[in-house]
Design an enzyme around this catalytic site. Structure first.
Site, PDB file in Angstrom:
ATOM      1  N   CYS A 154       0.810  -1.224   0.000  1.00  0.00           N
ATOM      2  CA  CYS A 154       0.000   0.000   0.000  1.00  0.00           C
ATOM      3  C   CYS A 154       0.842   1.273   0.000  1.00  0.00           C
ATOM      4  O   CYS A 154       0.615   2.181  -0.795  1.00  0.00           O
ATOM      5  CB  CYS A 154      -0.971  -0.009   1.169  1.00  0.00           C
ATOM      6  SG  CYS A 154      -0.177   0.019   2.813  1.00  0.00           S
ATOM      7  N   HIS A 207      -1.973   1.431   6.856  1.00  0.00           N
ATOM      8  CA  HIS A 207      -2.505   1.287   5.496  1.00  0.00           C
ATOM      9  C   HIS A 207      -2.779   2.656   4.905  1.00  0.00           C
ATOM     10  O   HIS A 207      -3.060   3.617   5.626  1.00  0.00           O
ATOM     11  CB  HIS A 207      -3.791   0.455   5.509  1.00  0.00           C
ATOM     12  CG  HIS A 207      -4.240   0.055   4.139  1.00  0.00           C
ATOM     13  ND1 HIS A 207      -3.500  -0.758   3.316  1.00  0.00           N
ATOM     14  CD2 HIS A 207      -5.357   0.386   3.421  1.00  0.00           C
ATOM     15  CE1 HIS A 207      -4.140  -0.931   2.176  1.00  0.00           C
ATOM     16  NE2 HIS A 207      -5.257  -0.241   2.213  1.00  0.00           N
ATOM     17  N   HIS A 219      -6.240   1.589  -3.706  1.00  0.00           N
ATOM     18  CA  HIS A 219      -5.149   1.197  -2.817  1.00  0.00           C
ATOM     19  C   HIS A 219      -4.657  -0.185  -3.211  1.00  0.00           C
ATOM     20  O   HIS A 219      -5.310  -0.910  -3.958  1.00  0.00           O
ATOM     21  CB  HIS A 219      -5.618   1.183  -1.358  1.00  0.00           C
ATOM     22  CG  HIS A 219      -6.782   0.270  -1.077  1.00  0.00           C
ATOM     23  ND1 HIS A 219      -6.969  -0.372   0.120  1.00  0.00           N
ATOM     24  CD2 HIS A 219      -7.848  -0.123  -1.845  1.00  0.00           C
ATOM     25  CE1 HIS A 219      -8.069  -1.101   0.090  1.00  0.00           C
ATOM     26  NE2 HIS A 219      -8.619  -0.963  -1.088  1.00  0.00           N
TER      27      HIS A 219
END
Length: 246
Positions: A154, A207, A219
């Site tokens: 990510c 994240h 993402h």
């Protein structure tokens, strides 16, 4: 079906665009071709029949589709400017190109390139990052990965996307969340803003993704096994969203 060069309005619950015509000059680009569903079909978040389903279309529904690197799948243009995926065997791609207004940027045609991924080096504006990021849908998730084709995580994904416009970010999500202008309210989010989420297992920000607009973000997701989009308004994401930066 009308002849090429005429105008055809395509309206479905997922695609709302007009103008079926050869690629136009100026500020218009080719978004794809007219596609017609041969039967009921699911539009997936990734080119995998086990991935989440964005929407289900009925037989004979018109879509805007384009070729994908895997012949088994086609990309489907969606109303937020991203692409979903439909199995090629379920859709007939017709020889009618669909054009749309190009993004406000100096380089046009990256959507017209039928799957090619064009660098944005030297361009300004985080909005362009959001558009660029959707070109990598389906790239596998790899922990610590930095390859936008073979595998990326990510924070590596966000770093690569921003690096494409000359904006260098730290490597980890926690570090990235400390850089840039903070956004404090959801209604103030703009396309291209960076989103940061809490990881309770590690007790820190773990994240990140890029806001696409209309409540969606892109993402590299370990849960979905690759670059994909999700709806920020779902409780899954809202409850762990802890920062946004511009």
């Amino acid at each position: 079906m009308r002849t090429p060069g005429s105008t055809l309005t395509i309206v479905s619950a997922f695609c709302i665009l007009s103008a079926v015509a050869p690629a136009a000059s100026g500020d218009r680009i080719v978004l794809g071709n007219v596609g017609k569903a041969n039967s009921a079909a699911s539009i997936h978040t990734r080119p995998n029949s086990r991935s989440s389903v964005y929407y289900k279309v009925k037989p004979d529904a018109y879509l805007i589709v384009r070729s994908f690197r895997s012949a088994a799948w086609m990309q489907v243009y969606m109303n937020n400017g991203a692409y979903g995926y439909v199995e090629s065997k379920l859709v007939t791609q017709l020889p009618y190109e669909v054009t749309g207004k190009a993004p406000a940027r100096s380089t046009r045609g990256y959507l017209a390139s039928r799957g090619s991924r064009t660098p944005l080096a030297g361009e300004a504006g985080a909005s362009n990052v959001a558009d660029y990021a959707t070109q990598f849908m389906g790239t596998p998730y790899v922990w610590g990965g930095n390859d936008v084709y073979r595998g990326i995580d990510c924070s590596g994904f966000v770093k690569k996307m921003y690096g494409a416009i000359g904006k260098e970010l730290p490597r980890t999500a926690a570090e990235q969340a400390m850089v840039g202008e903070p956004i404090y309210r959801l209604e103030n989010l703009r396309k291209g803003d960076r989103l940061y989420f809490w990881d309770k297992n590690r007790a820190k920000i773990g994240h990140t993704g890029i806001y696409l607009g209309n409540g969606n973000f892109v993402h590299s997701s370990s849960g979905k096994h690759g670059v994909s989009t999700d709806y920020l308004g779902s409780q899954k994401w809202l409850r762990i969203l802890v920062a946004a930066r511009r």
